[in-house]
Design a protein around this motif. Structure first.
Motif, mmCIF file in Angstrom:
data_model
loop_
_atom_site.group_PDB
_atom_site.id
_atom_site.type_symbol
_atom_site.label_atom_id
_atom_site.label_comp_id
_atom_site.label_asym_id
_atom_site.label_seq_id
_atom_site.Cartn_x
_atom_site.Cartn_y
_atom_site.Cartn_z
ATOM 1 N N MET A 1 -11.497 29.802 -23.591
ATOM 2 C CA MET A 1 -10.746 28.637 -23.125
ATOM 3 C C MET A 1 -9.262 28.760 -23.489
ATOM 4 N N GLU A 2 -8.987 29.262 -24.694
ATOM 5 C CA GLU A 2 -7.598 29.433 -25.113
ATOM 6 C C GLU A 2 -6.872 30.442 -24.224
ATOM 7 N N TYR A 4 -7.501 30.949 -21.062
ATOM 8 C CA TYR A 4 -7.219 30.267 -19.792
ATOM 9 C C TYR A 4 -6.012 29.334 -19.944
ATOM 10 N N LYS A 5 -5.937 28.610 -21.062
ATOM 11 C CA LYS A 5 -4.796 27.725 -21.299
ATOM 12 C C LYS A 5 -3.493 28.517 -21.328
ATOM 13 N N ARG A 6 -3.533 29.663 -22.013
ATOM 14 C CA ARG A 6 -2.339 30.488 -22.109
ATOM 15 C C ARG A 6 -1.921 31.005 -20.737
ATOM 16 N N ILE A 57 -3.177 20.741 -19.414
ATOM 17 C CA ILE A 57 -2.923 21.933 -20.231
ATOM 18 C C ILE A 57 -1.424 22.211 -20.316
#
Length: 361
Positions: A1-2, A4-6, A57
């Motif tokens: 998930m991190e 994808y956020k980045r 996000i």
């Protein structure tokens, strides 16, 4: 998930382009406004929720924590409201398909009631600041600096008058601010090490400065007096207006003029109160109530929402539809223009059958 956020934060322009393209193509889906076709609306809802998540996000990027900010919300109100709005259209289509036109209003009343509760909670948590775009856009001091401006040049909420730093509405203040920004930008471009040191200094300052306290209801009433009380009434009326409208339709029917006039009266009262509060404060210079640039834009946006009353029954069936169809017949013989007009009228008539497209909530 991190990861994808980045990726979303690093490619936000690309993500916005893809979302705009996908959302535009959904209007071309077959049977978009068919009563029995749930699939296209489900696709639109999923795309809308994904867009809301991506916006959340981007908006919650760590770099946006600026000095002097208030304590961030533990609950993602803008994301929740965006998801509820997208989900409401699907709820309307499913309820209409399985329960009929009359009973769908009970389901819509539940969704509108949920949005009212979330917005009232956000209204309280934000320190009773004006909700921007129904709470989907932040009106928080997280983005405000000394002059109340965001990094993108907009101004944050100025519910209480801010006297620190150069006044952006003053010519001299704007000149000093522009020179300061120009010098900072030149130094950062020519010396990346200086830019990193500046970021480090800002991080230290952010950790040392206490967060601003949100005003409470009693604080607003004591400091603002009657203008503050009127502002609260006007904002609560605007928040509750969609629920009042749906409950009235559920009781009186969509063809009745009562819901239409009641909703119009509620919205007129809300806009009139907010306009009087800001105007009278400027004229008399008493209990100064300053609206930020974003809040002034929100007032203008709310006034534009009155156009939607032309698209709501029974006014639409009795007047607007006849005008649209007569215009279509006049322009029909003209090549290209006649075809585009017919498609536009078809989309407008189809969209008008959905409460959520014309609700303005």
């Amino acid at each position: 998930m991190e990861a994808y956020k980045r990726w979303v934060r690093e490619n936000k322009d690309y993500v916005h382009s893809l979302e705009s393209l996908a959302n535009g193509l959904t209007w071309l889906l077959p049977e978009r406004f068919s009563e029995s076709e749930i699939g296209p609306e489900a696709v639109t809802t999923v795309l809308g929720i994904i867009t809301a998540i991506n916006e959340h996000i981007i908006d919650t990027a760590p770099a946006q924590n600026i000095t002097g900010s208030v304590e961030p919300y533990t609950f993602p109100y803008p994301l929740c409201l965006s998801a509820l709005k997208d989900l409401e259209t699907l709820v309307e289509v499913v309820a209409q398909h399985y329960y009929g036109d009359d009973k769908k209003w009970s389901f819509l009343a539940v969704t509108e009631g949920t949005k009212v509760l979330v917005r009232l909670s956000l209204f309280r948590k934000s320190g009773y600041k004006m909700l921007l775009h129904g709470g989907e856009t932040s009106n928080d001091a997280t983005y405000s600096g000394q002059n109340g401006s965001k990094p993108d040049g907009h101004y944050g909420s100025s519910f209480l008058s801010n006297k620190n730093g150069p006044n952006p509405s003053n010519l001299e203040g704007r000149a000093l601010s522009a020179l300061s920004k120009f010098g900072d930008t030149a130094r950062m471009v020519s010396d990346p090490a200086q830019f990193r040191r500046l970021q480090h200094q800002q991080a230290i300052m952010a950790s040392s400065i206490p967060r601003a306290e949100r005003p409470t209801l009693s604080t607003i009433l004591s400091k603002r007096g009657l203008p503050g009380a009127l502002f609260l009434i006007g904002e609560v009326l605007f928040i509750c207006r969609p629920l009042i409208y749906v409950l009235c339709i559920r009781k009186c029917g969509i063809r009745s003029w009562t819901p239409w006039f009641l909703s119009l009266a509620t919205e007129c009262m809300s806009n009139t109160i907010l306009s009087l509060v800001s105007t009278s404060a400027t004229n008399r210079n008493e209990h100064k109530y300053h609206l930020s640039a974003l809040e002034k834009d929100e007032i203008k946006r709310r006034k534009l929402l009155f156009v939607l009353y032309l698209m709501r029954d029974p006014f639409f069936t009795k007047y607007t539809r006849q005008r649209l169809e007569s215009t279509e017949k006049v322009l029909e013989p003209i090549p290209v223009i006649g075809f585009l007009t017919a498609k536009l009228v078809e989309l407008l008539i189809g969209a008008q059958t959905r409460y959520t497209y014309m609700s303005g909530s």
